[in-house]
Scaffold this motif. Structure first.
Motif, PDB file in Angstrom:
ATOM      1  N   GLU A  30     -28.273 -41.597 -15.963  1.00  0.00           N
ATOM      2  CA  GLU A  30     -27.357 -41.934 -15.191  1.00  0.00           C
ATOM      3  C   GLU A  30     -27.708 -41.539 -13.661  1.00  0.00           C
ATOM      4  N   LEU A  33     -30.528 -43.969 -12.427  1.00  0.00           N
ATOM      5  CA  LEU A  33     -29.792 -45.080 -12.025  1.00  0.00           C
ATOM      6  C   LEU A  33     -29.142 -45.235 -10.673  1.00  0.00           C
ATOM      7  N   ARG A  34     -28.278 -44.252 -10.603  1.00  0.00           N
ATOM      8  CA  ARG A  34     -27.560 -44.008  -9.267  1.00  0.00           C
ATOM      9  C   ARG A  34     -28.618 -43.610  -8.245  1.00  0.00           C
ATOM     10  N   PHE A  38     -27.902 -48.039  -8.206  1.00  0.00           N
ATOM     11  CA  PHE A  38     -26.868 -48.868  -9.076  1.00  0.00           C
ATOM     12  C   PHE A  38     -25.517 -48.082  -8.864  1.00  0.00           C
ATOM     13  N   VAL A  41     -21.974 -46.802 -12.532  1.00  0.00           N
ATOM     14  CA  VAL A  41     -22.846 -46.302 -13.982  1.00  0.00           C
ATOM     15  C   VAL A  41     -22.139 -45.776 -14.849  1.00  0.00           C
ATOM     16  N   GLU A  43     -21.757 -44.504 -19.511  1.00  0.00           N
ATOM     17  CA  GLU A  43     -22.412 -44.610 -20.498  1.00  0.00           C
ATOM     18  C   GLU A  43     -21.176 -44.848 -21.795  1.00  0.00           C
ATOM     19  N   ILE A 106     -26.398 -47.169 -21.653  1.00  0.00           N
ATOM     20  CA  ILE A 106     -25.908 -46.883 -20.193  1.00  0.00           C
ATOM     21  C   ILE A 106     -25.803 -48.378 -19.237  1.00  0.00           C
ATOM     22  N   GLY A 108     -24.976 -50.140 -15.638  1.00  0.00           N
ATOM     23  CA  GLY A 108     -24.942 -49.915 -14.077  1.00  0.00           C
ATOM     24  C   GLY A 108     -25.157 -51.203 -13.414  1.00  0.00           C
TER      25      GLY A 108
END
Length: 118
Positions: A30, A33-34, A38, A41, A43, A106, A108
């Motif tokens: 996560e 991705l952030r 993204f 996000v 899960e 996950i 996003g």
């Protein structure tokens, strides 16, 4: 595994996915991705019941890297498998080994640039 592989430092289970070498916290998927831009996000987890037979479980275990040192020695492998079968039967007489497998994904999204510039 430690008893049969000769590696006394090998844990009985895999190391925590959130701990890196040296015990420091690892970045989560996560976080990655952030950091890549993204948003939203999240899960989602969905545990799934699974039943192994003793043969299926042993076959799975042979396919893992944990058993490589044992697989390399046929006489050791035979003793390991016999011992494992006996221990599994002792724990579960039916030979049906039940667990809940934690599946997850996950999700996003990339922000829409047109919406941000307004």
């Amino acid at each position: 595994m430690a008893r049969w592989s000769g590696d006394k430092s090998r844990p009985a289970s895999a190391a925590s996915a959130t701990t890196g070498s040296g015990g420091q916290a690892r970045r989560t998927h996560e976080d990655v991705l952030r950091d890549a831009g993204f948003v939203d996000v999240v899960e989602y987890q969905f545990p799934t019941p699974h039943t192994w037979t003793v043969d299926e479980f042993i076959g799975f275990l042979w396919s893992t890297s944990y058993t490589a040192p044992i697989r390399e020695n046929p006489s050791l492998a035979e003793g390991f498998e016999q011992d494992l079968r006996a221990q599994l039967r002792e724990c579960e007489l039916s030979g049906q080994l039940r667990e809940s497998i934690a599946h997850y994904y996950i999700l996003g999204r990339k922000p829409d640039p047109a919406r941000i510039s307004r």
